[in-house]
Design an enzyme around this catalytic site. Structure first.
Site, PDB file in Angstrom:
ATOM      1  N   PHE A   7      -7.668   0.589   2.542  1.00 19.83           N
ATOM      2  CA  PHE A   7      -7.488  -0.399   3.624  1.00 19.83           C
ATOM      3  C   PHE A   7      -8.442  -1.572   3.460  1.00 19.83           C
ATOM      4  CE2 PHE A   7      -6.284   3.589   5.752  1.00 19.83           C
ATOM      5  CZ  PHE A   7      -5.156   3.232   6.464  1.00 19.83           C
ATOM      6  N   ASP A  25       3.558  -7.062   4.662  1.00 20.17           N
ATOM      7  CA  ASP A  25       4.836  -7.764   4.460  1.00 20.17           C
ATOM      8  C   ASP A  25       4.616  -9.229   4.080  1.00 20.17           C
ATOM      9  OD1 ASP A  25       3.933  -8.697   6.937  1.00 20.17           O
ATOM     10  OD2 ASP A  25       5.811  -8.305   8.007  1.00 20.17           O
ATOM     11  N   TYR A  37      -4.712 -15.419   1.659  1.00 16.72           N
ATOM     12  CA  TYR A  37      -4.741 -13.989   2.024  1.00 16.72           C
ATOM     13  C   TYR A  37      -3.590 -13.236   1.375  1.00 16.72           C
ATOM     14  CZ  TYR A  37      -3.547  -9.842   4.772  1.00 16.72           C
ATOM     15  OH  TYR A  37      -3.183  -8.569   5.149  1.00 16.72           O
ATOM     16  N   ALA A  86      -1.634 -14.098  -1.026  1.00 23.56           N
ATOM     17  CA  ALA A  86      -1.662 -14.165  -2.496  1.00 23.56           C
ATOM     18  C   ALA A  86      -2.633 -13.120  -3.050  1.00 23.56           C
ATOM     19  CB  ALA A  86      -2.062 -15.562  -2.947  1.00 23.56           C
TER      20      ALA A  86
END
Ligand code: NAD
Ligand code: TYD
Length: 341
Positions: free
Chosen positions: A80, A125, A149, A151
């Site tokens: 995460f 997503d 972000y 990318a």
């Protein structure tokens, strides 16, 4: 099973750690987090004395630190740890590449060396880019990230894929839509609205407020990852979303109404650069292959979330430290005419 959870002091990571300890009474979790502005040990207070949970403050991009941790013996990695906020990535992209791309590569290398049984990359997503008015993201949608972000997340996804193809590392990539729920840092839309509305501050709505996000209650995301760990087909991608598309202005109005605050707090401000218009997830694969179904729809989830924030106003005050206030000034000062921020 011994799980290495990275970023487990952040929003989704801490919800996931609490969820897994509750659902799997024989699992052990090593929780590695660098405790950036977004990481908060207070989220883990309820498991402070749980012997199945070990917290280690470390940076996933630090090879030595990661080697030492993997040497303890790890079965499964759930990654995460990330810089996660689009607006910050527009102000300072470099840290996104360091943590999200380089950090993931360090973890993959250690996972390969120590032959872990599954590496789950928690992606988003947003790597698919922006949708027009129709259609949904499937696992086959091409990657077309638009922000630094997204990318950087797409970059890490591609490295995970490459470690599977080249080294046969057992991996899964999950791509979830926007999450909301307890412990979300109040820089993201829903807790930002709650926090500012409770202080009778203006609510900044970017552009025309008609951008669409597909909202999922965080516990439904955690359950999907649990399923992917155990049943995900190695090398596969799984989209996660609950068919809850809403415009931003609908979210703002709903939260204000539920808090009994006036809509006059709404302030339309200059749009975000490169602002993706619409996200919408097709979760068919997860539902049909792994039997996942969300337990919350937006109406029940948002009520629970608002109640949680009302009951945790001290938590909110504490995470909004001096450093966070500096960011708010930088991000919203000019947009709001240096007034409402
Ligand atoms: P968050 O910003 O709340 O938490 C990120 C955590 O990572 C923090 O605890 C932070 O301290 C830690 N971290 C940052 N850099 C680190 C480093 N170099 N080493 C170790 N730890 C580090 O983010 P979140 O919203 O909980 O998101 C978690 C993951 O889920 C991210 O990878 C994000 O891309 C993905 N995701 C988020 C959403 C969402 O809506 N929030 C949706 C889909 C996917
Ligand atoms: P955010 O929570 O930052 O998530 P993401 O950009 O990853 O989807 O933003 C959700 C939506 O809300 C996005 O379209 C941008 C918009 N937004 C605002 O209109 N005002 C705000 O102050 C913020 C933080 C976001």
């Amino acid at each position: 099973m011994k799980l290495l959870v990275t970023g487990g002091a952040g929003f989704i990571g801490s919800n996931f750690v609490l969820y897994m300890l509750r659902e799997h009474p024989n699992y052990e979790i090593i929780n590695v987090d660098a405790l950036t502005y977004a990481g908060n040990l207070e989220n883990l207070q309820s498991i402070e004395s749980n012997s199945r949970h070990t917290f280690i403050k470390a940076d996933i991009a630090d090879v030595k630190q990661m080697e030492n941790i993997f040497a303890q013996g790890i079965d499964v990695v759930v990654n995460f740890a990330a810089e996660s906020h689009v607006d910050r990535s527009i102000l300072a992209p470099d840290i996104f590449v360091r943590t999200n791309v380089m950090g993931t590569q360090v973890l993959l290398e250690a996972a390969k060396k120590y032959q872990i049984t599954k590496f789950v990359q928690v992606s988003t997503d947003e790597v698919y880019g922006s949708l027009g008015p129709t259609g949904l993201f499937t696992e086959e949608t091409p990657l077309m990230p638009n922000s630094p972000y997204s990318a950087s997340k797409a970059g890490s996804d591609l490295l995970v894929r490459a470690y599977h193809e080249t080294f046969s590392l057992p991996v899964n990539i999950t791509r979830c839509s926007n999450n909301y729920g307890p412990f979300q840092f109040p820089e993201k839309l829903i807790p930002l609205i709650i926090s500012r509305a409770l202080n009778d501050e203006a609510i900044p709505v970017y552009g025309d407020g008609l951008n669409i996000r597909d909202w999922l209650y965080v516990e439904d995301h955690c359950r999907a990852i649990d399923l992917v760990i155990h049943q995900g087909k190695s090398g596969d991608v799984y989209n996660i979303g609950g068919n809850n598309e809403r415009t931003n202005i609908h979210i703002v109005e709903t939260v204000l109404q539920q808090l009994g605050k006036p809509l006059s707090l709404i302030r339309y401000v200059k749009d975000r650069l490169g602002h993706d218009r619409r996200y919408g997830i097709d979760p068919t694969k997860l539902e049909t292959e792994l039997g996942w179904k969300p337990a919350h729809n937006f109406e029940t989830g948002i009520k629970e979330t608002i109640t949680w924030y009302l009951n945790h106003q001290e938590w909110m005050e504490r995470v909004q430290s001096g450093t966070y206030q500096d960011y708010v000034k930088l991000q919203y000062g000019q947009r709001m005419g240096d007034s409402g921020a």
